[in-house]
Design an enzyme around this catalytic site. Sequence first.
Site, PDB file in Angstrom:
ATOM      1  CG  ASP A 132      40.872  37.707  45.974  1.00  0.00           C
ATOM      2  OD1 ASP A 132      39.678  37.851  45.656  1.00  0.00           O
ATOM      3  OD2 ASP A 132      41.615  36.905  45.386  1.00  0.00           O
ATOM      4  CD  GLU A 154      46.853  37.853  41.736  1.00  0.00           C
ATOM      5  OE1 GLU A 154      47.653  36.938  41.468  1.00  0.00           O
ATOM      6  OE2 GLU A 154      45.696  37.892  41.285  1.00  0.00           O
TER       7      GLU A 154
END
Length: 385
Positions: free
Chosen positions: A74, A133
């Site tokens: 990520d 997130e």
Amino acid sequence: MILSNDELIKIRRHLHSIPELSMKEFKTHDYIKKIIASFPQTNLEIKELPELPTALLVLVKGYDPLRNIGYRCDMDALPVTEVNNSDYMSTNPGVMHACGHDIHVTVGLGILNYYSNNQPKDNLIFFFQPSEETMSGGKVAYDWGAFNGRFKIDEFYGLHDNPLLKTGVIGCRNGTLFAGTTEVNITIIGKSGHAAYPHLANDAVVIAASFINQVQIIISRNIDPIKCGVITFGKLEAGVIRNVIAGQARIEGTIRGLTQEMIEFIRERIKEIASGLEKSFNCQIKVEYDQGGYYPVENDPVLTKRFIDYMKNDPDVIFEETEPKMTGEDFGYLINKIPGTMFWLGVESKGALHSADFLPNEAAMEKGINAVTSFLNYRMNLEEA
């Protein structure tokens, strides 16, 4: 050419200096793509996703593939103002790689670089993922069909850096590594009125207080004490002035559980409590949930046992079996759909994850790359599924 440790550090520091929030990782995307373009291209195929424009999928074609193995990293950052004083600190005010996704991407690039120079036996698919997130970039990619066709993944792996583990330590466990999370929003509709005439009103503050107290009893009296669940209400809004009884209240919170079944049980109990209070107080209570892709990271038992057994027996790896954490991770959605394993990489930072002074030890990256490539080489030479 294989990237040196100095080159890996240079890549990580550049990524650290250009942090971007979820779904806005355009500079990060372009830099990752530039680095990949410098690798041997013979066996590489890149796929972009119009629905997720900052994502990158990279297929490394195997020479005798039995399966497609996925590896996820990520790339987004957090709305945190960095306090570390370095020559590579964030140049984007109010944004910082406070969760170490710059480490995740650099390790992923290091693994990809190795296999671009050393053709793997199986097909490898690297997913450089935006928006972990917030907004569940993994879920968006999966739901849009990113992993179809040649990019179909049979088993998925991914790491998360851990400041509490010594540098380079690999940590993992069978079962749940990270909890699942669900946002919960409660709207209470009563009736406003004069503070001196409470009998003519229906006080939303009193209802909210009763609701919060009763919901906390779910954890203490409805859940097995050896199993984990958390309900936190972090925001309560009601009223306009001290001498007017509030006619409405809004409560915002989060539910966390180590299994999806636990989360769904808590959600159902909250609805039942809301229904009971509606009758008791003659009011309306609206309950809204938003889980997105933040399912529990429940590691696949077969893949994870193999991974742990290998790491325990690799003389070049220091392995620790870790306890589950109540933090959330959208990799949970991906391995709810595709068998997979998530593991920790120790980075030994004095600052915690999501803190303004998070400062991981960069020596962990080379150790992580070596551990993962060693494991994948072992995995690819096994005949069993």
